[in-house]
Scaffold this active site. Sequence first.
Site, short mmCIF file in Angstrom:
data_model
loop_
_atom_site.label_atom_id
_atom_site.label_comp_id
_atom_site.label_asym_id
_atom_site.label_seq_id
_atom_site.Cartn_x
_atom_site.Cartn_y
_atom_site.Cartn_z
N ARG A 90 0.85 -1.20 0.00
CA ARG A 90 0.00 0.00 0.00
C ARG A 90 0.88 1.24 0.00
NH1 ARG A 90 -5.66 -0.83 0.05
NH2 ARG A 90 -5.87 -3.03 0.53
N ILE A 91 0.31 2.32 -0.55
CA ILE A 91 0.99 3.61 -0.54
C ILE A 91 0.62 4.32 0.75
CG2 ILE A 91 1.21 5.82 -1.76
CD1 ILE A 91 2.01 3.72 -3.64
N LEU A 92 1.62 4.83 1.45
CA LEU A 92 1.37 5.57 2.70
C LEU A 92 1.16 7.05 2.38
CD1 LEU A 92 4.12 3.76 4.78
CD2 LEU A 92 1.64 3.51 5.07
N ASN A 106 12.28 0.86 3.15
CA ASN A 106 11.54 -0.08 2.31
C ASN A 106 12.54 -0.99 1.59
OD1 ASN A 106 9.30 -1.21 0.81
ND2 ASN A 106 9.96 0.01 -0.95
N HIS A 108 13.02 -3.32 -1.85
CA HIS A 108 12.43 -3.46 -3.19
C HIS A 108 13.28 -4.42 -4.02
CE1 HIS A 108 9.93 -2.23 -6.56
NE2 HIS A 108 11.04 -2.22 -7.28
N ASP A 140 10.08 8.20 0.92
CA ASP A 140 9.56 9.57 0.89
C ASP A 140 8.23 9.52 0.13
OD1 ASP A 140 10.21 9.41 -1.78
OD2 ASP A 140 11.89 10.82 -1.68
N ASP A 144 8.77 4.25 -4.49
CA ASP A 144 10.07 3.56 -4.53
C ASP A 144 11.19 4.51 -4.92
OD1 ASP A 144 8.89 1.10 -3.80
OD2 ASP A 144 8.40 0.64 -5.88
#
Length: 201
Positions: A90-92, A106, A108, A140, A144
């Site tokens: 999910r995108i925060l 994160n 990736h 940020d 990604d």
Amino acid sequence: MMRIAVLASGRGSNFARLLEEQAAGGGVPYQIVLLGVDRNCPAAETARTAGLALYSAAARLIGMAEWERGFLAQASALGVEGIVLAGFMRILSPQFIASYRGRILNIHPSLLPAFPGRDAIGQALRHGVRQTGVTVHFVDETLDGGPIVLQEAVPVLAGDDEASLAQRIHVVEHRLLPQAVRLLAQHELQVTGRTVTILEG
Ligand code: GRF
């Protein structure tokens, strides 16, 4: 000792790896105190088995704003100082990121900025690259796109399919993520613009 929350949506092998490293003793500078999940997933089961605090709410039902509110309340109650996204799908929100700015990592499965977003391993295979890899970066507001902490290349071999390449990528992930979390917890990461300097402890 930095108190860490992990966010996951899936298998949770990176989460499990962080827990193992912590259980092995050896003086890790972080303590995982909370797992947050946005759906029912194997990672949640691992947290239950480990007796770890679990924030489990279905973001699909309650919406991401409510999910974040609930998570942040529990994180603050547990004194969480840093957050690790390990397969969190999910995108925060910018507000969430602002409240932990410079303290969210994160992982990736590509050499960013190549192949951001979903299905990075499939993207790399379809593109025909000879090398892909693993990136751990600060989160940020970009997808990604935050400052890069650690990267390691993984070669694409003749005959690789998604499963075989993913397996070799995971081996590297399980080494790189604990290393990055240790650096964060020891305050050995200094961010200047896009550049992350690793301060020797
Ligand atoms: C990893 O490949 C990670 O890079 C990506 O999601 C996957 C999570 O794997 N963000 P797991 O759930 O830790 O096994």
